[in-house]
Design a protein around this motif. Structure first.
Motif, PDB file in Angstrom:
ATOM      1  N   PHE A 124       0.844  -1.191   0.000  1.00  0.00           N
ATOM      2  CA  PHE A 124       0.000   0.000   0.000  1.00  0.00           C
ATOM      3  C   PHE A 124       0.879   1.241   0.000  1.00  0.00           C
ATOM      4  O   PHE A 124       1.940   1.265   0.631  1.00  0.00           O
ATOM      5  CB  PHE A 124      -0.886  -0.002   1.252  1.00  0.00           C
ATOM      6  CG  PHE A 124      -1.632   1.286   1.487  1.00  0.00           C
ATOM      7  CD1 PHE A 124      -2.845   1.518   0.873  1.00  0.00           C
ATOM      8  CD2 PHE A 124      -1.104   2.267   2.321  1.00  0.00           C
ATOM      9  CE1 PHE A 124      -3.533   2.717   1.079  1.00  0.00           C
ATOM     10  CE2 PHE A 124      -1.774   3.454   2.533  1.00  0.00           C
ATOM     11  CZ  PHE A 124      -2.996   3.684   1.912  1.00  0.00           C
ATOM     12  N   MET A 125       0.439   2.295  -0.703  1.00  0.00           N
ATOM     13  CA  MET A 125       1.183   3.553  -0.724  1.00  0.00           C
ATOM     14  C   MET A 125       0.203   4.713  -0.831  1.00  0.00           C
ATOM     15  O   MET A 125      -0.714   4.688  -1.661  1.00  0.00           O
ATOM     16  CB  MET A 125       2.160   3.580  -1.903  1.00  0.00           C
ATOM     17  CG  MET A 125       3.058   4.789  -1.927  1.00  0.00           C
ATOM     18  SD  MET A 125       4.134   4.934  -0.481  1.00  0.00           S
ATOM     19  CE  MET A 125       5.130   3.445  -0.621  1.00  0.00           C
ATOM     20  N   ALA A 126       0.376   5.730   0.001  1.00  0.00           N
ATOM     21  CA  ALA A 126      -0.478   6.915  -0.032  1.00  0.00           C
ATOM     22  C   ALA A 126       0.205   7.995  -0.867  1.00  0.00           C
ATOM     23  O   ALA A 126       1.242   8.535  -0.472  1.00  0.00           O
ATOM     24  CB  ALA A 126      -0.749   7.420   1.380  1.00  0.00           C
ATOM     25  N   LEU A 127      -0.360   8.289  -2.027  1.00  0.00           N
ATOM     26  CA  LEU A 127       0.155   9.340  -2.887  1.00  0.00           C
ATOM     27  C   LEU A 127      -0.462  10.678  -2.497  1.00  0.00           C
ATOM     28  O   LEU A 127      -1.516  10.732  -1.869  1.00  0.00           O
ATOM     29  CB  LEU A 127      -0.166   9.046  -4.355  1.00  0.00           C
ATOM     30  CG  LEU A 127       0.325   7.718  -4.930  1.00  0.00           C
ATOM     31  CD1 LEU A 127      -0.100   7.615  -6.398  1.00  0.00           C
ATOM     32  CD2 LEU A 127       1.833   7.574  -4.789  1.00  0.00           C
ATOM     33  N   ASP A 128       0.180  11.751  -2.906  1.00  0.00           N
ATOM     34  CA  ASP A 128      -0.382  13.093  -2.733  1.00  0.00           C
ATOM     35  C   ASP A 128      -1.326  13.345  -3.904  1.00  0.00           C
ATOM     36  O   ASP A 128      -0.872  13.424  -5.060  1.00  0.00           O
ATOM     37  CB  ASP A 128       0.755  14.120  -2.726  1.00  0.00           C
ATOM     38  CG  ASP A 128       0.253  15.550  -2.531  1.00  0.00           C
ATOM     39  OD1 ASP A 128      -0.967  15.781  -2.628  1.00  0.00           O
ATOM     40  OD2 ASP A 128       1.105  16.428  -2.314  1.00  0.00           O
ATOM     41  N   PRO A 129      -2.627  13.463  -3.672  1.00  0.00           N
ATOM     42  CA  PRO A 129      -3.566  13.617  -4.791  1.00  0.00           C
ATOM     43  C   PRO A 129      -3.443  14.945  -5.525  1.00  0.00           C
ATOM     44  O   PRO A 129      -4.044  15.116  -6.592  1.00  0.00           O
ATOM     45  CB  PRO A 129      -4.932  13.464  -4.127  1.00  0.00           C
ATOM     46  CG  PRO A 129      -4.710  13.858  -2.716  1.00  0.00           C
ATOM     47  CD  PRO A 129      -3.318  13.431  -2.376  1.00  0.00           C
ATOM     48  N   SER A 130      -2.692  15.900  -4.975  1.00  0.00           N
ATOM     49  CA  SER A 130      -2.484  17.160  -5.678  1.00  0.00           C
ATOM     50  C   SER A 130      -1.269  17.103  -6.606  1.00  0.00           C
ATOM     51  O   SER A 130      -0.939  18.108  -7.236  1.00  0.00           O
ATOM     52  CB  SER A 130      -2.307  18.307  -4.669  1.00  0.00           C
ATOM     53  OG  SER A 130      -1.110  18.160  -3.928  1.00  0.00           O
ATOM     54  N   ARG A 131      -0.616  15.935  -6.690  1.00  0.00           N
ATOM     55  CA  ARG A 131       0.531  15.750  -7.572  1.00  0.00           C
ATOM     56  C   ARG A 131       0.171  14.795  -8.702  1.00  0.00           C
ATOM     57  O   ARG A 131      -0.771  13.996  -8.599  1.00  0.00           O
ATOM     58  CB  ARG A 131       1.733  15.172  -6.806  1.00  0.00           C
ATOM     59  CG  ARG A 131       2.211  15.971  -5.617  1.00  0.00           C
ATOM     60  CD  ARG A 131       2.729  17.346  -6.031  1.00  0.00           C
ATOM     61  NE  ARG A 131       3.816  17.283  -6.977  1.00  0.00           N
ATOM     62  CZ  ARG A 131       5.112  17.283  -6.663  1.00  0.00           C
ATOM     63  NH1 ARG A 131       5.472  17.322  -5.376  1.00  0.00           N
ATOM     64  NH2 ARG A 131       6.045  17.244  -7.592  1.00  0.00           N
ATOM     65  N   THR A 132       0.909  14.877  -9.794  1.00  0.00           N
ATOM     66  CA  THR A 132       0.857  13.867 -10.844  1.00  0.00           C
ATOM     67  C   THR A 132       2.156  13.081 -10.772  1.00  0.00           C
ATOM     68  O   THR A 132       3.151  13.543 -10.204  1.00  0.00           O
ATOM     69  CB  THR A 132       0.679  14.497 -12.233  1.00  0.00           C
ATOM     70  OG1 THR A 132       1.807  15.363 -12.516  1.00  0.00           O
ATOM     71  CG2 THR A 132      -0.605  15.302 -12.297  1.00  0.00           C
ATOM     72  N   TYR A 133       2.150  11.882 -11.362  1.00  0.00           N
ATOM     73  CA  TYR A 133       3.288  10.983 -11.191  1.00  0.00           C
ATOM     74  C   TYR A 133       3.707  10.326 -12.504  1.00  0.00           C
ATOM     75  O   TYR A 133       2.873  10.038 -13.363  1.00  0.00           O
ATOM     76  CB  TYR A 133       2.938   9.870 -10.189  1.00  0.00           C
ATOM     77  CG  TYR A 133       2.716  10.394  -8.796  1.00  0.00           C
ATOM     78  CD1 TYR A 133       3.734  10.405  -7.858  1.00  0.00           C
ATOM     79  CD2 TYR A 133       1.468  10.897  -8.414  1.00  0.00           C
ATOM     80  CE1 TYR A 133       3.531  10.904  -6.576  1.00  0.00           C
ATOM     81  CE2 TYR A 133       1.255  11.393  -7.136  1.00  0.00           C
ATOM     82  CZ  TYR A 133       2.294  11.392  -6.222  1.00  0.00           C
ATOM     83  OH  TYR A 133       2.086  11.894  -4.965  1.00  0.00           O
ATOM     84  N   ARG A 134       5.004  10.119 -12.614  1.00  0.00           N
ATOM     85  CA  ARG A 134       5.556   9.232 -13.630  1.00  0.00           C
ATOM     86  C   ARG A 134       5.755   7.899 -12.939  1.00  0.00           C
ATOM     87  O   ARG A 134       6.445   7.824 -11.911  1.00  0.00           O
ATOM     88  CB  ARG A 134       6.894   9.761 -14.159  1.00  0.00           C
ATOM     89  CG  ARG A 134       7.391   9.026 -15.400  1.00  0.00           C
ATOM     90  CD  ARG A 134       6.541   9.382 -16.593  1.00  0.00           C
ATOM     91  NE  ARG A 134       6.897   8.606 -17.779  1.00  0.00           N
ATOM     92  CZ  ARG A 134       6.205   8.622 -18.905  1.00  0.00           C
ATOM     93  NH1 ARG A 134       5.127   9.377 -19.007  1.00  0.00           N
ATOM     94  NH2 ARG A 134       6.570   7.902 -19.941  1.00  0.00           N
ATOM     95  N   VAL A 135       5.108   6.866 -13.431  1.00  0.00           N
ATOM     96  CA  VAL A 135       5.177   5.554 -12.792  1.00  0.00           C
ATOM     97  C   VAL A 135       6.104   4.659 -13.600  1.00  0.00           C
ATOM     98  O   VAL A 135       5.910   4.461 -14.804  1.00  0.00           O
ATOM     99  CB  VAL A 135       3.787   4.907 -12.697  1.00  0.00           C
ATOM    100  CG1 VAL A 135       3.875   3.598 -11.913  1.00  0.00           C
ATOM    101  CG2 VAL A 135       2.799   5.853 -12.039  1.00  0.00           C
TER     102      VAL A 135
END
Length: 204
Positions: A124-135
């Protein structure tokens, strides 16, 4: 220092599994049908990433991580198989999901990731929803996993379902976005009534 999850054991069927965002109450569900006919090893859809395995049915260890360095391998034995964009659509709570049975369970052994020993636990990982990500999706064993699986089947080792592939899914912040917010409160029946003046026939 990268942030890493516990090591999960994902049960893969039909050669794929997903890394998805937990739906939260108040948000409209973002549902989509991934293209399973594509040759791409990873497909990004709203709310989830679908990873294609080279083995039809097996169990694989998976670790999620957040890192601030793009293209940094989790270790010398890991191979990059895909790099895709992901934008959180709810509150950014990511988990690994079995193909058919919900969230993946804990693995039995630790995995070394970014020089750290990831322990068996919840992937499980909690991302910052105000950021976008390169996965970036990294793997071990994938280059010859199908061949090793087929060889095991030829030897009639029907109980062999582990040791073919392993994955590390790395989220690298790439930009910002407006934080997703819940939709207008109320049940679907109430929302439809507000939109159309009365509930649909099948909800009266």
């Amino acid at each position: 220092m990268p942030e890493i999850s516990g090591v999960g054991a994902v049960s893969i069927e039909h050669s794929h599994f997903s890394v998805g965002e937990h739906w939260e109450r108040g948000f409209e569900r973002r549902e989509s049908e991934p293209d399973f006919q594509t040759d791409e090893p990873v497909v990004a859809e709203p709310g989830q990433l679908v990873v294609t395995s080279r083995v039809q049915e097996h169990s694989a260890p998976v670790v999620l991580a957040v890192n601030d360095q793009l293209d940094e391998a989790p270790g010398p034995a890991w191979t990059l198989i895909a790099s895709v964009e992901y934008k959180p659509v709810y509150t950014g709570r990511m988990a690994v999901f079995d193909t058919m049975n919900g969230p993946a369970g804990s693995a039995r052994e630790s995995v070394e990731v970014f020089g750290l020993q990831a322990q068996p636990g919840e992937p499980f990982m909690a991302l910052d929803p105000s950021r976008t990500y390169r996965v970036q999706v990294w793997s071990q064993g994938r280059s010859d996993s199908r061949e090793r699986f087929d060889a095991a089947m030829e030897r009639e080792e029907w109980g062999v379902h582990e040791g073919f592939e392993a994955y590390v899914i790395v989220f690298v912040p790439s930009g910002t976005q407006e934080r997703p917010t819940p939709s207008e409160s109320g049940s679907r029946r109430e929302r439809m009534a507000r939109m159309h003046g009365k509930p649909p026939l099948n909800m009266r």
